[in-house]
Scaffold this motif. Sequence first.
Motif, PDB file in Angstrom:
ATOM      1  N   VAL A  40       0.837  -1.198   0.000  1.00  0.00           N
ATOM      2  CA  VAL A  40       0.000   0.000   0.000  1.00  0.00           C
ATOM      3  C   VAL A  40       0.872   1.248   0.000  1.00  0.00           C
ATOM      4  CG1 VAL A  40      -1.799   1.281   1.217  1.00  0.00           C
ATOM      5  CG2 VAL A  40      -1.851  -1.222   1.191  1.00  0.00           C
ATOM      6  N   LEU A  41       1.909   1.270   0.830  1.00  0.00           N
ATOM      7  CA  LEU A  41       2.789   2.431   0.909  1.00  0.00           C
ATOM      8  C   LEU A  41       3.513   2.686  -0.411  1.00  0.00           C
ATOM      9  CD1 LEU A  41       4.303   1.845   4.457  1.00  0.00           C
ATOM     10  CD2 LEU A  41       2.517   3.470   3.819  1.00  0.00           C
ATOM     11  N   ALA A  42       3.670   1.663  -1.209  1.00  0.00           N
ATOM     12  CA  ALA A  42       4.345   1.825  -2.501  1.00  0.00           C
ATOM     13  C   ALA A  42       3.547   2.694  -3.457  1.00  0.00           C
ATOM     14  CB  ALA A  42       4.600   0.455  -3.131  1.00  0.00           C
ATOM     15  N   VAL A  43       2.221   2.751  -3.274  1.00  0.00           N
ATOM     16  CA  VAL A  43       1.382   3.560  -4.158  1.00  0.00           C
ATOM     17  C   VAL A  43       0.775   4.762  -3.444  1.00  0.00           C
ATOM     18  CG1 VAL A  43       0.868   1.570  -5.617  1.00  0.00           C
ATOM     19  CG2 VAL A  43      -0.702   2.164  -3.760  1.00  0.00           C
ATOM     20  N   SER A  44       0.759   4.719  -2.112  1.00  0.00           N
ATOM     21  CA  SER A  44       0.206   5.809  -1.311  1.00  0.00           C
ATOM     22  C   SER A  44       1.147   6.049  -0.132  1.00  0.00           C
ATOM     23  CB  SER A  44      -1.193   5.447  -0.807  1.00  0.00           C
ATOM     24  OG  SER A  44      -1.705   6.455   0.050  1.00  0.00           O
ATOM     25  N   PRO A  45       1.970   7.075  -0.158  1.00  0.00           N
ATOM     26  CA  PRO A  45       3.021   7.260   0.842  1.00  0.00           C
ATOM     27  C   PRO A  45       2.533   7.259   2.286  1.00  0.00           C
ATOM     28  CG  PRO A  45       3.372   8.752  -0.993  1.00  0.00           C
ATOM     29  CD  PRO A  45       2.041   8.102  -1.225  1.00  0.00           C
ATOM     30  N   MET A  46       1.295   7.697   2.538  1.00  0.00           N
ATOM     31  CA  MET A  46       0.747   7.681   3.893  1.00  0.00           C
ATOM     32  C   MET A  46      -0.146   6.470   4.139  1.00  0.00           C
ATOM     33  SD  MET A  46       1.899  10.109   5.788  1.00  0.00           S
ATOM     34  CE  MET A  46       0.675  10.258   7.092  1.00  0.00           C
ATOM     35  N   GLY A  47      -0.270   5.612   3.143  1.00  0.00           N
ATOM     36  CA  GLY A  47      -1.098   4.426   3.304  1.00  0.00           C
ATOM     37  C   GLY A  47      -2.586   4.724   3.315  1.00  0.00           C
ATOM     38  N   LYS A  48      -2.983   5.843   2.701  1.00  0.00           N
ATOM     39  CA  LYS A  48      -4.380   6.249   2.704  1.00  0.00           C
ATOM     40  C   LYS A  48      -5.013   6.028   1.329  1.00  0.00           C
ATOM     41  CE  LYS A  48      -3.944  10.558   3.783  1.00  0.00           C
ATOM     42  NZ  LYS A  48      -4.341  11.931   4.190  1.00  0.00           N
ATOM     43  N   VAL A  49      -6.319   6.151   1.276  1.00  0.00           N
ATOM     44  CA  VAL A  49      -7.048   6.162   0.014  1.00  0.00           C
ATOM     45  C   VAL A  49      -7.829   7.465  -0.049  1.00  0.00           C
ATOM     46  CG1 VAL A  49      -7.199   3.660  -0.160  1.00  0.00           C
ATOM     47  CG2 VAL A  49      -9.014   4.886   1.044  1.00  0.00           C
ATOM     48  N   PRO A  50      -8.150   7.933  -1.268  1.00  0.00           N
ATOM     49  CA  PRO A  50      -8.031   7.268  -2.562  1.00  0.00           C
ATOM     50  C   PRO A  50      -6.630   7.358  -3.155  1.00  0.00           C
ATOM     51  CG  PRO A  50      -8.943   9.442  -2.873  1.00  0.00           C
ATOM     52  CD  PRO A  50      -8.807   9.256  -1.383  1.00  0.00           C
TER      53      PRO A  50
END
Length: 219
Positions: A40-50
Motif C-alpha cells: 500500500v505504501l508503494a502507491v500511497s506514501p501515507m497508506g491512505k485512500v483514494p
Amino acid sequence: MLTLHGFDASNYVNMVKFALLEKGIPFEQATLYPAQEEPVLAVSPMGKVPVLQTDQGYLSEASVILEYLDDLDQGPALYPADPFQRARVKQLAKMVELYLELPARRCYPEVFFGGQVSEETKTQAREALLKGIRALRRTASFSPYLAGDQLSAADVVFLYSADLAKAVAGKLFGLDLLAEAPGSAELLERLNERDSAKQVAADRDAAMAKFLKYARGGK
C-alpha cells in the motif's frame, strides 16, 4: 485507463468517484484499504485512500486528484478559469474539509462503529463543527451551489462531508447542524439527486457490510 484504488464506503474515495462520473471520464476500480504495509505504501506514501493510478504513476490525496482530473480538460470543469474564483472554490473546499469533515471524523468511532470517544473530544468537536458551519455560512453563496451557479469541487467535498458532519452533530449533540447555514440542507439534497451521486450511493450501500467487517477487525 485510470484506475481508482480505494473502497466504496470511503467518503474521500467517493469524492473522486463522483467527479469521474460527472466528467464522464472512463475508469476502473480496485479495492484498497488503508494500511501501513509496503504494497500500500508503494502507491500511497501515507497508506491512505483514494489513490488514482495513471499511465504516468500514482496520485494520492483527494484534493490533488480532483485538480488533476480537471486539468485533463474532459467534461464539465470543477474549478473556474478565473484565478480569484478558482481560489475561492479551493477556499470553500478546504473549509469544508478542515472545519466540518475533520472535526466530525474524530467522533466517527462512536457514531458509526459502536465505539466511544472521550467527552473532551466530543466537546471539542461540537465547538469546531458550529464554528465551521457558521464560517461556511459567511463565505458560501448557496446560489444554488457553494461558489455560485455552477457545480464545483467545493460542492463535491461538501456532498461527502456535510452528511457525515450532520449525522455526528445530530446523534451526539442533538444539533441540526445544517440549519446553522441556510441553504446548505437544500444544497445537500440537490447534490444527492444527481445521477452520479445516486450511483455512488448505491455502490457505497452495497459495499458497506464488507467495510464494517473490515473496520471491526474482520477478515
